[in-house]
Design a protein around this motif. Structure first.
Motif, PDB file in Angstrom:
ATOM      1  N   THR A   7     -10.024   1.356   9.928  1.00  0.00           N
ATOM      2  CA  THR A   7      -9.275   2.069  10.968  1.00  0.00           C
ATOM      3  C   THR A   7      -8.478   3.256  10.422  1.00  0.00           C
ATOM      4  O   THR A   7      -7.724   3.882  11.166  1.00  0.00           O
ATOM      5  CB  THR A   7      -8.304   1.119  11.689  1.00  0.00           C
ATOM      6  N   ALA A   8      -8.639   3.580   9.135  1.00  0.00           N
ATOM      7  CA  ALA A   8      -7.860   4.664   8.522  1.00  0.00           C
ATOM      8  C   ALA A   8      -8.168   6.009   9.176  1.00  0.00           C
ATOM      9  O   ALA A   8      -9.335   6.376   9.333  1.00  0.00           O
ATOM     10  CB  ALA A   8      -8.151   4.740   7.031  1.00  0.00           C
ATOM     11  N   PRO A   9      -7.128   6.752   9.539  1.00  0.00           N
ATOM     12  CA  PRO A   9      -7.331   8.060  10.165  1.00  0.00           C
ATOM     13  C   PRO A   9      -7.609   9.148   9.126  1.00  0.00           C
ATOM     14  O   PRO A   9      -7.326   8.976   7.937  1.00  0.00           O
ATOM     15  CB  PRO A   9      -5.985   8.311  10.848  1.00  0.00           C
ATOM     16  N   PHE A  10      -8.145  10.254   9.582  1.00  0.00           N
ATOM     17  CA  PHE A  10      -8.328  11.445   8.758  1.00  0.00           C
ATOM     18  C   PHE A  10      -7.082  12.323   8.911  1.00  0.00           C
ATOM     19  O   PHE A  10      -6.321  12.181   9.864  1.00  0.00           O
ATOM     20  CB  PHE A  10      -9.567  12.226   9.226  1.00  0.00           C
ATOM     21  N   SER A  11      -6.888  13.250   7.990  1.00  0.00           N
ATOM     22  CA  SER A  11      -5.857  14.297   8.077  1.00  0.00           C
ATOM     23  C   SER A  11      -4.428  13.779   8.149  1.00  0.00           C
ATOM     24  O   SER A  11      -3.578  14.401   8.792  1.00  0.00           O
ATOM     25  CB  SER A  11      -6.134  15.213   9.278  1.00  0.00           C
ATOM     26  N   ARG A  12      -4.149  12.645   7.515  1.00  0.00           N
ATOM     27  CA  ARG A  12      -2.774  12.115   7.423  1.00  0.00           C
ATOM     28  C   ARG A  12      -2.563  11.543   6.041  1.00  0.00           C
ATOM     29  O   ARG A  12      -3.476  11.000   5.441  1.00  0.00           O
ATOM     30  CB  ARG A  12      -2.540  11.035   8.473  1.00  0.00           C
ATOM     31  N   ASP A  13      -1.332  11.661   5.536  1.00  0.00           N
ATOM     32  CA  ASP A  13      -0.999  11.056   4.254  1.00  0.00           C
ATOM     33  C   ASP A  13      -0.901   9.548   4.409  1.00  0.00           C
ATOM     34  O   ASP A  13      -0.173   9.063   5.276  1.00  0.00           O
ATOM     35  CB  ASP A  13       0.327  11.603   3.731  1.00  0.00           C
ATOM     36  N   LEU A  14      -1.637   8.830   3.557  1.00  0.00           N
ATOM     37  CA  LEU A  14      -1.702   7.380   3.641  1.00  0.00           C
ATOM     38  C   LEU A  14      -1.435   6.740   2.287  1.00  0.00           C
ATOM     39  O   LEU A  14      -1.674   7.341   1.243  1.00  0.00           O
ATOM     40  CB  LEU A  14      -3.093   6.939   4.114  1.00  0.00           C
ATOM     41  N   GLU A  15      -0.956   5.514   2.327  1.00  0.00           N
ATOM     42  CA  GLU A  15      -0.839   4.682   1.138  1.00  0.00           C
ATOM     43  C   GLU A  15      -2.022   3.723   1.181  1.00  0.00           C
ATOM     44  O   GLU A  15      -2.285   3.108   2.213  1.00  0.00           O
ATOM     45  CB  GLU A  15       0.475   3.905   1.168  1.00  0.00           C
ATOM     46  N   LEU A  16      -2.736   3.621   0.077  1.00  0.00           N
ATOM     47  CA  LEU A  16      -3.921   2.770   0.024  1.00  0.00           C
ATOM     48  C   LEU A  16      -3.693   1.535  -0.833  1.00  0.00           C
ATOM     49  O   LEU A  16      -3.000   1.593  -1.842  1.00  0.00           O
ATOM     50  CB  LEU A  16      -5.107   3.544  -0.552  1.00  0.00           C
ATOM     51  N   ALA A  17      -4.278   0.440  -0.412  1.00  0.00           N
ATOM     52  CA  ALA A  17      -4.294  -0.791  -1.194  1.00  0.00           C
ATOM     53  C   ALA A  17      -5.701  -0.958  -1.758  1.00  0.00           C
ATOM     54  O   ALA A  17      -6.688  -0.785  -1.043  1.00  0.00           O
ATOM     55  CB  ALA A  17      -3.935  -1.989  -0.325  1.00  0.00           C
ATOM     56  N   VAL A  18      -5.766  -1.261  -3.051  1.00  0.00           N
ATOM     57  CA  VAL A  18      -7.054  -1.440  -3.721  1.00  0.00           C
ATOM     58  C   VAL A  18      -7.062  -2.757  -4.486  1.00  0.00           C
ATOM     59  O   VAL A  18      -6.010  -3.312  -4.803  1.00  0.00           O
ATOM     60  CB  VAL A  18      -7.355  -0.270  -4.692  1.00  0.00           C
ATOM     61  N   LEU A  19      -8.251  -3.246  -4.770  1.00  0.00           N
ATOM     62  CA  LEU A  19      -8.432  -4.427  -5.617  1.00  0.00           C
ATOM     63  C   LEU A  19      -9.022  -3.964  -6.936  1.00  0.00           C
ATOM     64  O   LEU A  19      -9.953  -3.169  -6.955  1.00  0.00           O
ATOM     65  CB  LEU A  19      -9.400  -5.420  -4.969  1.00  0.00           C
ATOM     66  N   ASP A  20      -8.454  -4.428  -8.030  1.00  0.00           N
ATOM     67  CA  ASP A  20      -9.051  -4.152  -9.332  1.00  0.00           C
ATOM     68  C   ASP A  20      -8.989  -5.417 -10.175  1.00  0.00           C
ATOM     69  O   ASP A  20      -8.709  -6.502  -9.651  1.00  0.00           O
ATOM     70  CB  ASP A  20      -8.390  -2.951 -10.013  1.00  0.00           C
ATOM     71  N   GLN A  21      -9.224  -5.302 -11.476  1.00  0.00           N
ATOM     72  CA  GLN A  21      -9.256  -6.476 -12.337  1.00  0.00           C
ATOM     73  C   GLN A  21      -7.932  -7.235 -12.359  1.00  0.00           C
ATOM     74  O   GLN A  21      -7.893  -8.420 -12.678  1.00  0.00           O
ATOM     75  CB  GLN A  21      -9.675  -6.107 -13.767  1.00  0.00           C
ATOM     76  N   ASP A  22      -6.830  -6.566 -12.015  1.00  0.00           N
ATOM     77  CA  ASP A  22      -5.515  -7.209 -11.978  1.00  0.00           C
ATOM     78  C   ASP A  22      -5.156  -7.769 -10.605  1.00  0.00           C
ATOM     79  O   ASP A  22      -4.076  -8.298 -10.423  1.00  0.00           O
ATOM     80  CB  ASP A  22      -4.436  -6.220 -12.423  1.00  0.00           C
ATOM     81  N   GLY A  23      -6.034  -7.596  -9.628  1.00  0.00           N
ATOM     82  CA  GLY A  23      -5.766  -8.072  -8.276  1.00  0.00           C
ATOM     83  C   GLY A  23      -5.405  -6.928  -7.341  1.00  0.00           C
ATOM     84  O   GLY A  23      -5.590  -5.758  -7.669  1.00  0.00           O
ATOM     85  N   PRO A  24      -4.842  -7.249  -6.168  1.00  0.00           N
ATOM     86  CA  PRO A  24      -4.516  -6.204  -5.189  1.00  0.00           C
ATOM     87  C   PRO A  24      -3.228  -5.470  -5.556  1.00  0.00           C
ATOM     88  O   PRO A  24      -2.283  -6.059  -6.067  1.00  0.00           O
ATOM     89  CB  PRO A  24      -4.331  -6.993  -3.886  1.00  0.00           C
ATOM     90  N   HIS A  25      -3.234  -4.144  -5.333  1.00  0.00           N
ATOM     91  CA  HIS A  25      -2.013  -3.359  -5.502  1.00  0.00           C
ATOM     92  C   HIS A  25      -2.117  -2.055  -4.705  1.00  0.00           C
ATOM     93  O   HIS A  25      -3.204  -1.633  -4.339  1.00  0.00           O
ATOM     94  CB  HIS A  25      -1.714  -3.082  -6.982  1.00  0.00           C
ATOM     95  N   ALA A  26      -0.964  -1.451  -4.462  1.00  0.00           N
ATOM     96  CA  ALA A  26      -0.909  -0.189  -3.722  1.00  0.00           C
ATOM     97  C   ALA A  26      -0.937   0.974  -4.705  1.00  0.00           C
ATOM     98  O   ALA A  26      -0.318   0.922  -5.770  1.00  0.00           O
ATOM     99  CB  ALA A  26       0.358  -0.142  -2.884  1.00  0.00           C
ATOM    100  N   LEU A  27      -1.660   2.035  -4.352  1.00  0.00           N
ATOM    101  CA  LEU A  27      -1.648   3.239  -5.175  1.00  0.00           C
ATOM    102  C   LEU A  27      -0.275   3.896  -5.054  1.00  0.00           C
ATOM    103  O   LEU A  27       0.375   3.804  -4.014  1.00  0.00           O
ATOM    104  CB  LEU A  27      -2.744   4.206  -4.725  1.00  0.00           C
ATOM    105  N   VAL A  28       0.158   4.594  -6.104  1.00  0.00           N
ATOM    106  CA  VAL A  28       1.515   5.145  -6.141  1.00  0.00           C
ATOM    107  C   VAL A  28       1.589   6.599  -5.694  1.00  0.00           C
ATOM    108  O   VAL A  28       2.613   7.247  -5.860  1.00  0.00           O
ATOM    109  CB  VAL A  28       2.131   5.006  -7.557  1.00  0.00           C
TER     110      VAL A  28
END
Length: 72
Positions: A7-28
């Motif tokens: 549901t992420a919109p285009f043309s807006r500043d967003l904070e993203l959550a990702v999964l990596d080897q350390d688990g889920p976290h938000a990009l800074v």
């Protein structure tokens, strides 16, 4: 509140959550959805990420220093 990435919109500043080897976290840094992917809002660089959730940039600013992502 975190929203499904589909549901992420285009043309807006967003904070993203990702999964990596350390688990889920938000990009800074703020990101924007672009055709075919994501970019860093400040640098305009295309990102190689596969986020799971999003929320408005700054929405979590009143939370503790370690930003939690869904599932944390």
């Amino acid at each position: 509140m975190w929203q499904p990435i589909s549901t992420a919109p285009f043309s807006r500043d967003l904070e993203l959550a990702v999964l990596d080897q350390d688990g889920p976290h938000a990009l800074v840094f703020a990101c924007r959805r672009i055709v075919g992917g994501w970019m860093n809002t400040e640098t305009k660089e295309r990102l190689d990420v596969r986020p799971t959730h999003w929320r408005e940039w700054g929405e979590g600013a009143d939370q503790p220093a370690k930003k939690s992502a869904p599932g944390c």
